[in-house]
Scaffold this motif. Structure first.
Motif: not given
Length: 309
Positions: A51-58, A259-264, A269-277
């Motif tokens: 999640i992009v800019h999640p709320v709180g401790s995430a 995709a534009k939001i994530i890239n900006e 790197r943003g497109f590989m967020r969470g790849w391990k889990p």
């Protein structure tokens, strides 16, 4: 005494031609429920991390172990299972359609002929299967991800569905469908082709072998998950946009906008967020899915064979 001809032998993987549609549907439903429920907590962690800019401790999650520790300490371990009923309700019929479509298309394209490898038939059958199943599963996936979010206030799957529909309309359940297909079509094509290829190498006799099915399924799922992670990140943004505090994310309506939001904001790197889990989730999930499906197929195969004697 008249000669009694032995019953016609069928390849186990193809199932007898008189196997009912219901048998294929039941085998697929069993596999889908097993796949999604066993590894659900890891899927919840993947959603949080994407999640992009999640709320709180995430925002502080640095890895799988760190996410488990933080969620357990601040929200309780049960949080990792929130929304699982949506998957149970949706995965059964969706995977029933998924595998029934796969078997039907594969058979009609000649994918079960002889011991030859038929990658085009398998990939095409997989693509057709995911188009059909995702049409059923997408709304349940949206509900699941909304309930997996940090500080989710939905009391139940029904409450989540009703709230999303009331505030965002029916479109909210399908805004990610094109992106889902853009991800799942190559994912399924890669997974099915890799699974069939590995199965033929590890189990050339096409016998029922749970270990072979498990290894082939796990490796195929890991490869497919890793290659399609960028599209999964985009899908997560679209499916959780209604809960975002960011006005731009809330109005994001397409794969390209996301995709534009994530890239900006995060670059490539943003497109590989969470790849391990995602891989950690996909590897055992697909192993369980294929092992369960082959187990169900074998059950129907032996039952039909006994009837033919």
């Amino acid at each position: 005494m008249a000669n009694i001809e032995p019953p016609e032998e069928y390849e186990y993987e193809a199932l007898p031609p008189n196997t009912s549609l219901l048998s294929n549907l039941l085998a697929g439903a069993f596999a889908g429920i097993m796949e999604h429920t066993v590894m659900y907590p890891v899927d919840a962690i993947k959603t949080r991390m994407q999640i992009v800019h999640p709320v709180g401790s995430a925002t502080a999650y640095t890895g799988i172990a760190n996410a488990v520790s933080q969620i357990s300490a601040t929200e309780g371990a049960r949080t990792l299972w929130r929304g699982i009923s949506s998957v149970v309700v949706g995965a059964g019929p969706a995977h029933a359609v998924y595998f029934a479509t796969y078997e039907f298309v594969k058979h009609n394209l000649g994918g079960n002929v002889g011991n030859d490898h038929h990658p085009i038939a398998v990939a095409t059958a997989g693509a057709c299967a995911t188009i059909a199943s995702d049409a059923l599963m997408n709304p349940f996936d949206v509900i699941k991800q909304r309930m997996q979010m940090h500080n989710s206030t939905y009391g139940s799957v029904f409450d989540c569905a009703r709230t999303v529909y009331r505030h965002e309309g029916l479109r909210a359940f399908y805004v990610s469908y094109p992106t889902t297909l853009a991800m799942t079509i190559p994912f399924t094509a890669i997974q099915f082709t890799a699974y069939e290829s590995l199965s033929k190498v590890l189990n050339p006799q096409k016998k029922y072998d749970p270990l072979t099915h498990c290894v082939s399924g796990g490796l195929a799922g890991a490869v497919a998950a890793g290659l399609t992670t960028p599209l999964d990140v985009i899908k997560t943004l679209l499916q959780t946009r209604g809960n975002s505090q960011d006005p731009r994310i809330r109005t994001c309506s397409s794969l390209f906008d996301a995709a534009k939001i994530i890239n900006e904001r995060e670059g490539m790197r943003g497109f590989m967020r969470g790849w391990k889990p995602r891989i950690v989730n996909a590897m055992p999930s697909t192993a369980i899915c294929w092992t369960s499906y082959e187990m169900a197929k074998y059950y129907f195969y032996t039952r039909e064979k006994e009837r033919a004697i």
